[in-house]
Design a protein around this motif. Structure first.
Motif, mmCIF file in Angstrom:
data_model
loop_
_atom_site.group_PDB
_atom_site.id
_atom_site.type_symbol
_atom_site.label_atom_id
_atom_site.label_comp_id
_atom_site.label_asym_id
_atom_site.label_seq_id
_atom_site.Cartn_x
_atom_site.Cartn_y
_atom_site.Cartn_z
ATOM 1 N N VAL A 78 0.866 -1.183 0.000
ATOM 2 C CA VAL A 78 0.000 0.000 0.000
ATOM 3 C C VAL A 78 0.900 1.229 0.000
ATOM 4 N N ILE A 79 0.729 2.071 -1.002
ATOM 5 C CA ILE A 79 1.506 3.299 -1.130
ATOM 6 C C ILE A 79 0.574 4.479 -0.898
ATOM 7 N N ASP A 80 1.014 5.401 -0.053
ATOM 8 C CA ASP A 80 0.277 6.640 0.197
ATOM 9 C C ASP A 80 1.116 7.804 -0.317
ATOM 10 N N VAL A 81 0.583 8.534 -1.266
ATOM 11 C CA VAL A 81 1.292 9.663 -1.863
ATOM 12 C C VAL A 81 1.086 10.889 -0.988
ATOM 13 N N THR A 82 2.204 11.485 -0.571
ATOM 14 C CA THR A 82 2.153 12.700 0.238
ATOM 15 C C THR A 82 2.055 13.919 -0.666
ATOM 16 N N ASP A 83 2.952 13.977 -1.652
ATOM 17 C CA ASP A 83 2.955 15.041 -2.654
ATOM 18 C C ASP A 83 3.738 14.535 -3.863
ATOM 19 N N ALA A 84 4.032 15.401 -4.807
ATOM 20 C CA ALA A 84 4.666 14.985 -6.053
ATOM 21 C C ALA A 84 6.085 14.441 -5.862
ATOM 22 N N ARG A 85 6.687 14.659 -4.709
ATOM 23 C CA ARG A 85 8.069 14.220 -4.471
ATOM 24 C C ARG A 85 8.223 13.273 -3.284
ATOM 25 N N HIS A 86 7.131 12.972 -2.588
ATOM 26 C CA HIS A 86 7.225 12.141 -1.386
ATOM 27 C C HIS A 86 6.055 11.170 -1.280
ATOM 28 N N TYR A 107 7.634 -7.300 7.609
ATOM 29 C CA TYR A 107 7.061 -6.141 6.921
ATOM 30 C C TYR A 107 8.142 -5.105 6.677
ATOM 31 N N PHE A 108 7.834 -4.182 5.803
ATOM 32 C CA PHE A 108 8.661 -3.003 5.577
ATOM 33 C C PHE A 108 7.783 -1.771 5.653
ATOM 34 N N LEU A 109 8.298 -0.743 6.297
ATOM 35 C CA LEU A 109 7.700 0.588 6.314
ATOM 36 C C LEU A 109 8.675 1.485 5.564
ATOM 37 N N ASP A 110 8.206 2.105 4.504
ATOM 38 C CA ASP A 110 9.090 2.846 3.610
ATOM 39 C C ASP A 110 8.702 4.307 3.504
ATOM 40 N N ARG A 111 9.727 5.123 3.296
ATOM 41 C CA ARG A 111 9.549 6.517 2.877
ATOM 42 C C ARG A 111 10.259 6.656 1.536
ATOM 43 N N PHE A 112 9.579 7.220 0.558
ATOM 44 C CA PHE A 112 10.117 7.373 -0.786
ATOM 45 C C PHE A 112 10.307 8.848 -1.110
ATOM 46 N N GLU A 113 11.327 9.120 -1.933
ATOM 47 C CA GLU A 113 11.552 10.474 -2.453
ATOM 48 C C GLU A 113 11.811 10.393 -3.939
ATOM 49 N N ARG A 114 11.269 11.347 -4.671
ATOM 50 C CA ARG A 114 11.593 11.461 -6.100
ATOM 51 C C ARG A 114 12.887 12.250 -6.218
ATOM 52 N N THR A 115 13.855 11.687 -6.903
ATOM 53 C CA THR A 115 15.155 12.327 -7.098
ATOM 54 C C THR A 115 15.382 12.502 -8.597
ATOM 55 N N ASP A 116 16.520 13.066 -8.956
ATOM 56 C CA ASP A 116 16.875 13.178 -10.369
ATOM 57 C C ASP A 116 17.051 11.802 -11.004
ATOM 58 N N GLU A 117 17.300 10.770 -10.184
ATOM 59 C CA GLU A 117 17.457 9.390 -10.660
ATOM 60 C C GLU A 117 16.115 8.654 -10.727
ATOM 61 N N GLY A 118 15.072 9.279 -10.245
ATOM 62 C CA GLY A 118 13.761 8.639 -10.160
ATOM 63 C C GLY A 118 13.386 8.418 -8.697
ATOM 64 N N TRP A 119 12.379 7.612 -8.465
ATOM 65 C CA TRP A 119 11.945 7.337 -7.097
ATOM 66 C C TRP A 119 12.969 6.454 -6.397
ATOM 67 N N ARG A 120 13.281 6.803 -5.140
ATOM 68 C CA ARG A 120 14.257 6.073 -4.334
ATOM 69 C C ARG A 120 13.741 5.949 -2.907
ATOM 70 N N PHE A 121 14.304 4.991 -2.192
ATOM 71 C CA PHE A 121 14.007 4.853 -0.770
ATOM 72 C C PHE A 121 14.766 5.926 0.000
ATOM 73 N N ALA A 122 14.056 6.732 0.763
ATOM 74 C CA ALA A 122 14.689 7.640 1.712
ATOM 75 C C ALA A 122 14.885 6.898 3.030
ATOM 76 N N GLU A 123 13.972 5.956 3.280
ATOM 77 C CA GLU A 123 14.050 5.171 4.516
ATOM 78 C C GLU A 123 13.327 3.851 4.288
ATOM 79 N N ARG A 124 13.932 2.776 4.754
ATOM 80 C CA ARG A 124 13.334 1.440 4.626
ATOM 81 C C ARG A 124 13.560 0.740 5.959
ATOM 82 N N ARG A 125 12.485 0.557 6.700
ATOM 83 C CA ARG A 125 12.580 -0.075 8.016
ATOM 84 C C ARG A 125 11.814 -1.388 7.996
ATOM 85 N N GLY A 126 12.522 -2.459 8.259
ATOM 86 C CA GLY A 126 11.909 -3.767 8.301
ATOM 87 C C GLY A 126 11.614 -4.211 9.725
ATOM 88 N N GLY A 127 10.774 -5.182 9.848
ATOM 89 C CA GLY A 127 10.465 -5.789 11.135
ATOM 90 C C GLY A 127 9.965 -7.206 10.919
#
Length: 130
Positions: A78-86, A107-127
Motif C-alpha cells: 500500500v503506497i500513500d502519496v504525500t505530494d509529487a516528491r514524497h 514487513y517493511f515501512l518505507d519513505r520514498f523520495e523522487r530524485t533526479d534518478e527517479g523514485w528512491r528509498f529515503a528510509e526502509r525499516r523492516g520488522g
C-alpha cells in the motif's frame, strides 16, 4: 495532483519494492544500494532499530553478509502519496532462506523520495512478525 499522477507514483513506488526484492535475491548489492537516496537509511527486519545510513554504508552492510540463497515474496503493498516528491508505503514480506530454515514473515515501512534518478528509498525499516 491528478488521479493519473497519483496512480503513476503509487506504481513506481510499488515497483521499487519488487525491484528491491529481486535484486536482493540476485545478490546485486551495488544495484540494491542505488535504490536508496544518497543519504537514505535502512534497518533490516532482524534489527529494526539498527539504522544503516547512506548508500556506501548500505552497500558495505550487504557486502559484509555471508553468502546465502534467498527468495523474498512481497505482498499487501500500500503506497500513500504525500505530494509529487514524497510517498510512504507498507508491505508484507515472506523470506525463504532454504529448506532447513522456516520462512520468516515480516514487513517493511518505507519513505520514498523522487530524485533526479527517479523514485528512491529515503528510509526502509523492516520488522519481523514471526
Amino acid at each position: 495532483m491528478t488521479e493519473e499522477e497519483r496512480h503513476a507514483i503509487e506504481h513506481e513506488c510499488a515497483r521499487l519494492i519488487s525491484l528491491y526484492a529481486n535484486l536482493n535475491d540476485a545478490a546485486r548489492w551495488q544495484d540494491v544500494a542505488q535504490l536508496y537516496t544518497p543519504t537514505g537509511r535502512m534497518a533490516r527486519p532482524t534489527a529494526p532499530d539498527d539504522w544503516i545510513t547512506g548508500r556506501a554504508a548500505i552497500l558495505e552492510a550487504f557486502l559484509s553478509r555471508p553468502s546465502r540463497t534467498t527468495r523474498h515474496v512481497c505482498s499487501n503493498v500500500v503506497i500513500d502519496v504525500t505530494d509529487a516528491r514524497h510517498a510512504t508505503g507498507e508491505s508484507t514480506m515472506l523470506l525463504f532462506t532454504g529448506p532447513d530454515k522456516p520462512p520468516l514473515v515480516g514487513y517493511f515501512l518505507d519513505r520514498f523520495e523522487r530524485t533526479d534518478e527517479g523514485w528512491r528509498f529515503a528510509e526502509r525499516r523492516g520488522g519481523l512478525t514471526f
